[in-house]
Scaffold this active site. Structure first.
Site, PDB file in Angstrom:
ATOM      1  N   GLY A  33     -29.309 -13.920  24.465  1.00  0.00           N
ATOM      2  CA  GLY A  33     -30.282 -12.848  24.598  1.00  0.00           C
ATOM      3  C   GLY A  33     -30.394 -11.973  23.384  1.00  0.00           C
ATOM      4  O   GLY A  33     -30.442 -12.446  22.256  1.00  0.00           O
ATOM      5  N   ALA A  34     -30.439 -10.679  23.663  1.00  0.00           N
ATOM      6  CA  ALA A  34     -30.737  -9.703  22.638  1.00  0.00           C
ATOM      7  C   ALA A  34     -29.664  -9.665  21.557  1.00  0.00           C
ATOM      8  O   ALA A  34     -29.874  -9.094  20.502  1.00  0.00           O
ATOM      9  CB  ALA A  34     -30.899  -8.334  23.268  1.00  0.00           C
ATOM     10  N   ALA A  35     -28.505 -10.253  21.836  1.00  0.00           N
ATOM     11  CA  ALA A  35     -27.435 -10.230  20.848  1.00  0.00           C
ATOM     12  C   ALA A  35     -27.908 -10.835  19.532  1.00  0.00           C
ATOM     13  O   ALA A  35     -27.538 -10.386  18.470  1.00  0.00           O
ATOM     14  CB  ALA A  35     -26.234 -11.001  21.365  1.00  0.00           C
ATOM     15  N   CYS A  36     -28.692 -11.859  19.627  1.00  0.00           N
ATOM     16  CA  CYS A  36     -29.064 -12.556  18.417  1.00  0.00           C
ATOM     17  C   CYS A  36     -30.536 -12.914  18.457  1.00  0.00           C
ATOM     18  O   CYS A  36     -30.887 -13.934  19.028  1.00  0.00           O
ATOM     19  CB  CYS A  36     -28.275 -13.838  18.269  1.00  0.00           C
ATOM     20  SG  CYS A  36     -26.764 -13.838  19.211  1.00  0.00           S
ATOM     21  N   HIS A  37     -31.348 -12.126  17.880  1.00  0.00           N
ATOM     22  CA  HIS A  37     -32.734 -12.529  17.723  1.00  0.00           C
ATOM     23  C   HIS A  37     -32.781 -13.515  16.570  1.00  0.00           C
ATOM     24  O   HIS A  37     -32.044 -14.483  16.562  1.00  0.00           O
ATOM     25  CB  HIS A  37     -33.640 -11.314  17.519  1.00  0.00           C
ATOM     26  CG  HIS A  37     -34.002 -10.667  18.829  1.00  0.00           C
ATOM     27  ND1 HIS A  37     -34.735 -11.309  19.786  1.00  0.00           N
ATOM     28  CD2 HIS A  37     -33.706  -9.459  19.332  1.00  0.00           C
ATOM     29  CE1 HIS A  37     -34.887 -10.522  20.831  1.00  0.00           C
ATOM     30  NE2 HIS A  37     -34.274  -9.392  20.588  1.00  0.00           N
TER      31      HIS A  37
END
Ligand SMILES: Cc1ncc(COP(=O)(O)O)c(C=O)c1O
Ligand SMILES: *[C@@H]1O[C@H](CO)[C@@H](O)[C@H](O)[C@H]1NC(C)=O
Length: 445
Positions: free
Chosen positions: A385-389
């Protein structure tokens, strides 16, 4: 070649069919060497139920004519089924292109309504108004989907509105009712809080918020302050737990088809559309959807959305029980197969309800960032998820950090979300896959 192995292998590796023999959606290994995949990212998107495909196919074949003939029937039936799924009235449902549009439409509407109901600039009424020319103010929380956060940030940038982003509690991942109330200002016109969070699965206390806002609205009416409308984005909750607009007490509710095995369109519920609750269109055109959302109706997709809603109404309890069983089994297996101290369950907050299908966890260890673990997995398809765009910095999810989870744990977070046809056998495969991935990362394999 495209050989997929013998029948025995297929069986061992085929949790892709559930008890009813439906084909599941996840991508399969193609060549002999690529192992089969297990999809555990159902919060991101779901496959279409076969009955949904059938309804859509029939509509594409038969209902291509002008909205006079069999068209309205299909659309009306779908509207009724969607209303039934959420305990609302059919006339309060508007079809949209998806959750993003529904959410933007609510925000647009609230701001527009604020201006329409304020006395005009320089008028005597304006001079004596308690708002003193303030811009409209909206309240939300820090863990909303981008289709809420970004339009709100845009309004702030354009100096069209003021917005308060209320942080969620570090103790339970929920937004606190008191914090929402404390954020309210005289010019507040909308509170928008998601029903369930996509990353943690935490359920937000929407009915409590609505009761408090209703009481507040009565006082505000007496002092000629604008009414505060309440919106919830129910994208992650529908099809996973009962959703009832009367229990929730909301004015608006966002519906997203592809999260509950339906097509990629959506709908918006508006309580007493046009009478009790205002809706101001973003689009102008041929008058469809009573001018609230004009454009020739996407009949096949609408038919599919209606069918998906009908299935949810009929089977939601069974879906929920199945997903909870498989998810709880997953958490049990993780604790058993890894040293218990190494597994951190990021969204199990005592006393807080969460979605039955979501497991957000971290495996502690300096080399075990979420993305690194997933990259080593050969079977599991899931999400960090948002951890790694797209950037390559190991920046932990702001959602997790705002939930009070320590930095190293946040950096290692993975979110697995199971679906209607996920099996315990698939869970076993995934846990073994994770074990091997961790061993490889730690240089033991
Ligand atoms: C909570 C939430 N709201 C809204 C959406 C947006 O839906 P869509 O991208 O289909 O417009 C999603 C899905 O990505 C979601 O998880
Ligand atoms: C959940 O939604 C947020 C906000 O839109 C998004 O950034 C994030 O990638 C999503 N998380 C997952 C795990 O899909």
């Amino acid at each position: 070649g495209l050989s997929r192995g013998g029948a025995g292998m297929e069986a061992a590796a085929a949790p892709s069919r559930d008890a009813r023999g439906r084909a599941a959606s996840h991508p399969r290994g193609r060549g002999e060497k690529s192992p089969r995949k297990v999809y555990m990212d159902y919060n991101a998107t779901t496959p279409l139920e076969p009955e949904v495909i059938q309804a859509m196919t029939e509509a594409m074949r038969e209902a291509w004519g002008n909205p006079s003939s069999p068209y309205p029937d299909i659309i009306d039936t779908a509207r009724e089924n969607i209303a039934k799924m959420i305990g609302g009235r059919p006339q309060d449902i508007i079809f949209t292109s998806g959750g993003t549009e529904s959410n933007n439409l609510v925000i647009h509407s609230a701001v527009k309504h604020f201006h329409q109901t304020r006395p005009s600039k320089g008028s005597p009424a304006e001079l004596s108004s308690p708002l003193d020319g303030a811009a409209p103010h909206l309240v939300t929380c820090t863990v909303e989907h981008d289709s809420i956060r970004l339009p709100l940030e845009h309004l702030v940038q354009e100096q069209v509105a003021a917005v308060t982003f209320v942080p969620v509690s570090k103790v339970n991942g929920q937004v606190e009712v008191e914090d929402i109330l404390a954020a309210v200002r005289p010019a507040t016109c909308l509170v928008t809080i998601m029903l369930a969070n996509n990353e943690t699965g935490v359920i937000m206390p929407i009915s409590d918020i609505s009761q408090r806002i209703k009481a507040l609205n009565q006082k505000r009416a007496a002092s000629r302050l604008p009414v505060i409308l309440l919106h919830t984005d129910a994208a992650q909750a529908l099809g996973k737990r009962r959703v009832d607009v009367e229990d929730l007490g909301v004015d608006f509710l966002t519906i997203v088809g592809h999260k509950f095995y339906g097509p990629r369109i959506g709908a918006l519920y508006v309580r007493g559309l046009g009478e009790l609750t205002p809706l101001y269109p973003m689009l102008f055109g041929g008058g469809q959807e009573r001018n609230f959302r004009p454009g020739t109706e996407n009949t096949p997709m609408i038919a599919g959305l209606g069918k998906a809603a009908e299935l949810v109404t009929r089977n939601c309890e069974a879906y929920e029980a199945h997903m909870r069983d498989v998810r709880d089994y997953l958490e049990e297996r993780l604790a058993a197969e890894f040293d218990k101290q190494r597994i951190h369950l990021n969204s199990q907050f005592p006393g807080t309800e969460r979605l039955p299908n979501t497991c957000n966890f971290s495996i502690r260890g300096p080399q075990l960032q979420g993305r690194a673990v997933l990259a080593q997995c050969r079977t599991l398809l899931a999400s960090v998820g948002a951890a790694c765009h797209s950037d390559h910095v190991d920046r932990p999810s702001p959602v997790l950090l705002s939930c009070g989870i320590p930095f190293d744990v946040a950096r290692n977070a993975l979110r697995l979300s199971v679906g209607r046809s996920t099996t315990r056998a698939e869970v076993d495969l995934v846990v073994q896959d994770l074990k091997q991935a961790v061993a490889r990362l730690e240089g033991q394999a």
